[in-house]
Design a protein around this motif. Structure first.
Motif, PDB file in Angstrom:
ATOM      1  N   LYS A   1      15.105 -47.765 -16.920  1.00 29.83           N
ATOM      2  CA  LYS A   1      14.669 -47.722 -18.039  1.00 29.83           C
ATOM      3  C   LYS A   1      13.553 -47.330 -17.923  1.00 29.83           C
ATOM      4  CE  LYS A   1      17.740 -50.420 -21.069  1.00 29.83           C
ATOM      5  NZ  LYS A   1      17.581 -51.575 -21.842  1.00 29.83           N
ATOM      6  N   GLN A   2      12.595 -47.529 -17.136  1.00 33.56           N
ATOM      7  CA  GLN A   2      11.290 -47.043 -17.012  1.00 33.56           C
ATOM      8  C   GLN A   2      11.624 -45.515 -16.879  1.00 33.56           C
ATOM      9  OE1 GLN A   2       9.437 -50.195 -14.005  1.00 33.56           O
ATOM     10  NE2 GLN A   2       8.431 -51.135 -15.736  1.00 33.56           N
TER      11      GLN A   2
ATOM     12  N   ASN B   1      12.271 -30.458 -11.444  1.00 29.46           N
ATOM     13  CA  ASN B   1      14.249 -31.162 -10.151  1.00 29.46           C
ATOM     14  C   ASN B   1      13.138 -32.149  -9.703  1.00 29.46           C
ATOM     15  OD1 ASN B   1      15.321 -29.634 -12.703  1.00 29.46           O
ATOM     16  ND2 ASN B   1      15.476 -27.396 -11.406  1.00 29.46           N
ATOM     17  N   ARG B   2      12.141 -31.739  -9.311  1.00 29.87           N
ATOM     18  CA  ARG B   2      11.460 -32.953  -8.537  1.00 29.87           C
ATOM     19  C   ARG B   2      12.112 -34.443  -8.883  1.00 29.87           C
ATOM     20  NH1 ARG B   2       7.910 -28.483  -6.870  1.00 29.87           N
ATOM     21  NH2 ARG B   2       6.183 -30.069  -6.956  1.00 29.87           N
TER      22      ARG B   2
ATOM     23  N   LEU C   1      13.504 -39.675  -8.777  1.00 31.88           N
ATOM     24  CA  LEU C   1      13.342 -40.794 -10.175  1.00 31.88           C
ATOM     25  C   LEU C   1      14.726 -41.043 -10.879  1.00 31.88           C
ATOM     26  CD1 LEU C   1      10.725 -39.339 -12.852  1.00 31.88           C
ATOM     27  CD2 LEU C   1      10.326 -42.161 -11.197  1.00 31.88           C
ATOM     28  N   ASN C   2      15.444 -40.617 -10.116  1.00 39.83           N
ATOM     29  CA  ASN C   2      16.918 -41.085  -9.613  1.00 39.83           C
ATOM     30  C   ASN C   2      17.816 -40.540 -11.413  1.00 39.83           C
ATOM     31  OD1 ASN C   2      17.564 -41.607  -6.702  1.00 39.83           O
ATOM     32  ND2 ASN C   2      16.397 -43.302  -7.401  1.00 39.83           N
TER      33      ASN C   2
ATOM     34  N   GLU D   1      23.247 -35.872 -16.042  1.00 42.33           N
ATOM     35  CA  GLU D   1      24.048 -36.281 -16.816  1.00 42.33           C
ATOM     36  C   GLU D   1      22.836 -36.674 -18.669  1.00 42.33           C
ATOM     37  OE1 GLU D   1      26.510 -39.230 -19.864  1.00 42.33           O
ATOM     38  OE2 GLU D   1      27.479 -38.891 -18.286  1.00 42.33           O
ATOM     39  N   GLU D   2      22.129 -37.787 -17.598  1.00 46.25           N
ATOM     40  CA  GLU D   2      20.754 -38.309 -18.224  1.00 46.25           C
ATOM     41  C   GLU D   2      19.653 -36.889 -18.522  1.00 46.25           C
ATOM     42  OE1 GLU D   2      20.759 -42.358 -16.288  1.00 46.25           O
ATOM     43  OE2 GLU D   2      20.108 -41.153 -15.184  1.00 46.25           O
ATOM     44  N   TYR D   3      19.324 -35.773 -17.122  1.00 45.33           N
ATOM     45  CA  TYR D   3      19.140 -35.171 -16.993  1.00 45.33           C
ATOM     46  C   TYR D   3      19.062 -34.424 -18.587  1.00 45.33           C
ATOM     47  CZ  TYR D   3      16.244 -31.136 -15.222  1.00 45.33           C
ATOM     48  OH  TYR D   3      15.343 -29.825 -14.910  1.00 45.33           O
TER      49      TYR D   3
END
Length: 144
Positions: free
Chosen positions: A13-14, A41-42, A47-48, A52-54
């Motif tokens: 979440k952070q 992108n990097r 940050l994994n 979808e989150e992106y």
């Protein structure tokens, strides 16, 4: 659910909140340049952030709050990444700096010193300082 699952969910979440802050800076001028896209992108990979989150974060970064880490060094590292995004399009706008200052306050940098901290952060990244030098210099500027 184990304690390690809770920790990893909180940590993620952070990271999502931090990535959203970086996206906010990239979108300040409404255009994401090629340099900003590469940095996004990097950072997403580091940050994994899932694909979808992106996409969700890119669409509405305001939806994700800043969740400041407890560690002072991690907060400085986040400031470093934010400052890198400010420079990703080779221009620094007043809007980006103001947003960076707001995010720095959310990262628990003192409000009475945030302008000085952000000015120093910009100076350090402009002069191509690495994270180690950045961290020590920010600690000096932010010493109480």
């Amino acid at each position: 659910m184990s304690i390690s699952d809770l920790y990893s969910n909180g940590k993620h979440k952070q990271e999502v909140g931090h990535f959203a802050s970086i996206v906010k800076i990239a979108k300040t001028d409404t255009i994401i340049t090629e340099g900003e896209q590469k940095l996004l992108n990097r950072t997403a990979e580091r940050l994994n952030i899932s694909e979808e989150e992106y996409k969700l974060i890119l669409k509405n970064p305001e939806k994700y709050p800043v969740n400041a880490p407890v560690s002072y060094d991690e907060r400085i590292e986040r400031l470093y990444r934010l400052t890198k995004m400010v420079f990703a399009d080779d221009e620094v706008s007043k809007e980006e700096v103001k947003l960076m200052q707001k995010i720095a306050v959310a990262l628990h940098f003192p409000t009475d010193n945030v302008e000085k901290v952000c000015d120093e952060a910009i100076h350090l990244v402009l002069n191509d300082n690495d994270l180690e030098d950045f961290t020590s210099s920010i600690k000096e500027v932010n010493a109480v």
